[in-house]
Design a protein around this motif. Structure first.
Motif, PDB file in Angstrom:
ATOM      1  N   LEU A 186       0.960  -1.368  -0.065  1.00 56.73           N
ATOM      2  CA  LEU A 186      -0.005  -0.004  -0.019  1.00 56.73           C
ATOM      3  C   LEU A 186       0.787   1.391   0.121  1.00 56.73           C
ATOM      4  O   LEU A 186       0.688   2.158  -0.679  1.00 56.73           O
ATOM      5  CB  LEU A 186      -0.926  -0.025   1.229  1.00 56.73           C
ATOM      6  N   TRP A 189       2.458   1.844  -3.584  1.00 58.84           N
ATOM      7  CA  TRP A 189       1.402   2.410  -4.545  1.00 58.84           C
ATOM      8  C   TRP A 189       0.830   3.577  -4.199  1.00 58.84           C
ATOM      9  O   TRP A 189       0.840   4.622  -5.131  1.00 58.84           O
ATOM     10  CB  TRP A 189      -0.044   1.531  -4.557  1.00 58.84           C
ATOM     11  N   ARG A 190       0.832   4.443  -2.774  1.00 56.53           N
ATOM     12  CA  ARG A 190       0.670   5.624  -2.729  1.00 56.53           C
ATOM     13  C   ARG A 190       1.696   6.664  -3.125  1.00 56.53           C
ATOM     14  O   ARG A 190       1.151   7.685  -3.611  1.00 56.53           O
ATOM     15  CB  ARG A 190       0.271   5.882  -1.061  1.00 56.53           C
ATOM     16  N   GLY A 194       1.141   9.076  -6.114  1.00 51.70           N
ATOM     17  CA  GLY A 194       1.351  10.642  -5.977  1.00 51.70           C
ATOM     18  C   GLY A 194       2.235  11.340  -6.867  1.00 51.70           C
ATOM     19  O   GLY A 194       2.084  11.982  -7.717  1.00 51.70           O
ATOM     20  N   ALA A 240      -7.170   3.766  -1.400  1.00 49.66           N
ATOM     21  CA  ALA A 240      -6.364   4.753  -1.528  1.00 49.66           C
ATOM     22  C   ALA A 240      -6.297   5.609  -2.783  1.00 49.66           C
ATOM     23  O   ALA A 240      -6.069   6.621  -3.048  1.00 49.66           O
ATOM     24  CB  ALA A 240      -4.989   4.028  -1.243  1.00 49.66           C
ATOM     25  N   THR A 241      -6.459   4.598  -3.825  1.00 52.00           N
ATOM     26  CA  THR A 241      -6.462   5.142  -5.277  1.00 52.00           C
ATOM     27  C   THR A 241      -7.564   6.198  -5.456  1.00 52.00           C
ATOM     28  O   THR A 241      -7.272   7.517  -5.815  1.00 52.00           O
ATOM     29  CB  THR A 241      -6.699   4.245  -6.335  1.00 52.00           C
ATOM     30  N   ILE A 244      -6.581   9.531  -3.095  1.00 51.57           N
ATOM     31  CA  ILE A 244      -5.381  10.295  -3.562  1.00 51.57           C
ATOM     32  C   ILE A 244      -5.684  11.113  -4.749  1.00 51.57           C
ATOM     33  O   ILE A 244      -5.470  12.100  -5.048  1.00 51.57           O
ATOM     34  CB  ILE A 244      -4.296   9.435  -3.665  1.00 51.57           C
TER      35      ILE A 244
END
Ligand SMILES: C[S@@+](CC[C@H](N)C(=O)[O-])C[C@H]1O[C@@H](n2cnc3c(N)ncnc32)[C@H](O)[C@@H]1O
Ligand code: SF4
Length: 397
Positions: A186, A189-190, A194, A240-241, A244
């Motif tokens: 996670l 990927w964050r 970004g 999260a996708t 963000i």
């Protein structure tokens, strides 16, 4: 001749009831087959005879224009495969053929899918000159180890350089990333997302990796050699996708597609709003409105067999079926509920000849899977989004 420069000054209204007419052009070749991909893409060792392809595309475009004459084309999409392996002259010839067969709208969107190798980036200017005004670049990952694991033929630096070139040539460009990759955390990927969002493109396609039948990834996965995120991590990656992308003013307007307001892909909106489109090239799909009703069309998938059929018959169609009212209603829901804007139940009724079941809507709403807004449009909620197929099945039942 540059057909876009010579287009007719027609700009038809666009709304969710009338999403307009679009053309999809399939280029079926790639330099190598990526191990996760089940698109209609083929690798050839000998050079492709592009003149033969141009003639076949021309024939198919003329054929579809006989079935659906007088249309105003709002969008042309060169998809693949890898259309950035086409010569710019081939792209130009196809656009010219479209301009001869129909009217290309003044503000038509003309998109080409590109792979970000340096060789292909060298052709971007040629595509712009041919009339392409939007590029969709398949970046997939922003680190070299994952790009190698995905079988990609470009590095992260090469992909970023291709995006820089795209940004100087095209006012509109988008890029694709695949997430929920084997071993992806996670946190990683964050950070990667970004980085992608900081590039400031107007549109991003963010696809969760899916294991498709008959791919190398499927075989590895079945053999226990590919570790995918478990369902909890996959859900966290999805959440999260959304979070963000929204923080960067790039909300999802469709399950996997994010855009600044007004920068949505018009082409894909024609599909999702259940508009009318023609498809030419091997394995292309279309939905044309004919005097006898809406037709589902698809062409021969194998590139050389498609060429042979078009040369013999003037088209490559292997399916050209009238859709029943029920089928149209089902397709409309399946496409439209992918969109954040949702669907208009009145259009469902007009297509299918029956209203949506109010009790079924109420049950799904109580479960938190759908909402009806004040205008009566029906939308799938973030809770319902991962269960879209079963929500549609319940509504269509
Ligand atoms: C027709 S493909 C690719 C266009 C171009 N050839 C490329 O590879 O960049 C369109 C997009 O589908 C996505 N895609 C293909 N297979 C996928 C899979 N199994 N799971 C998730 N996304 C996938 C990739 O992001 C890809 O860019
Ligand atoms: S992902 Fe793109 S480059 Fe890879 S095989 Fe599929 S269409 Fe070709």
């Amino acid at each position: 001749m540059n057909a876009i420069a010579n287009r007719a000054p027609v700009s038809p209204p666009i709304s969710s009831d009338d999403p307009g007419f679009a053309l999809y052009v399939h280029w079926p070749f790639c330099l190598a087959k990526c191990p996760y991909c089940d698109f209609n893409s083929h690798v050839r060792s000998a050079p492709i005879d592009e003149t033969r392809f141009i003639n076949a595309y021309r024939a198919e475009i003329r054929h579809r224009a006989q079935i659906a004459p007088g249309r105003v084309v709002r969008s042309i999409f060169f998809g693949g495969g890898t259309p950035s392996l086409m010569k710019p002259q081939t792209v130009q010839a196809v656009i010219d053929a479209v301009a001869e067969a129909w009217t290309i709208a003044d503000d038509a969107e003309v998109t080409l899918e590109a792979n970000p190798t340096s060789v292909e980036a060298g052709r971007f200017r040629g595509y712009r000159a041919a009339g392409v005004n939007r590029l969709s670049v398949g970046v997939q990952a922003l680190n070299d180890a994952d790009l190698r694991a995905l079988g990609r033929k470009h590095s992260a630096d090469e992909a970023l350089a291709a995006l820089d070139i795209a940004a100087t040539i095209f006012r509109r460009y988008s890029f694709d990333l695949i997430y929920a990759r084997p071993g992806q955390s996670l946190i990683a990927w964050r950070a990667e997302l970004g980085e992608a969002l900081k590039r400031g493109s107007e549109h991003l396609s963010l696809y969760q990796l899916t294991i498709e039948p008959d791919t190398i990834f499927e075989r590895l996965w079945r053999a226990g050699k590919l570790r995918l995120p478990d369902p909890d991590l996959a859900r966290s990656l999805f959440d999260a996708t959304q979070e963000i992308a929204e923080a960067y003013a790039m909300p999802a307007y469709e399950v996997s597609n994010h855009a600044r307001s007004g920068a949505e892909s018009r082409h894909n909106l024609v599909y999702w709003r259940y508009g009318e489109y023609a498809g030419v090239g091997p394995g292309a799909h279309g939905r044309l409105l004919t005097p006898t009703g809406r037709r589902a069309q698809s062409t021969e998938k194998h590139p050389e067999m498609w060429l042979t059929q078009v040369e013999a018959d003037g088209h490559g169609l292997i399916e050209n079926d009238l859709l029943s009212a029920e089928e149209q209603g089902d397709e409309f829901l399946l496409m439209g509920l992918r969109l954040r804007e949702g669907v208009d139940p009145k259009r469902f009724e007009a297509l299918s000849g029956r209203p949506l079941d109010k009790r079924q809507i109420k049950t799904l709403a109580l479960e938190g899977f759908v909402v009806e807004d004040e205008t009566g449009r029906l939308r799938v909620t973030p809770l319902g989004a991962p269960l879209l197929d079963s929500v549609v099945a319940d509504l269509a039942a």
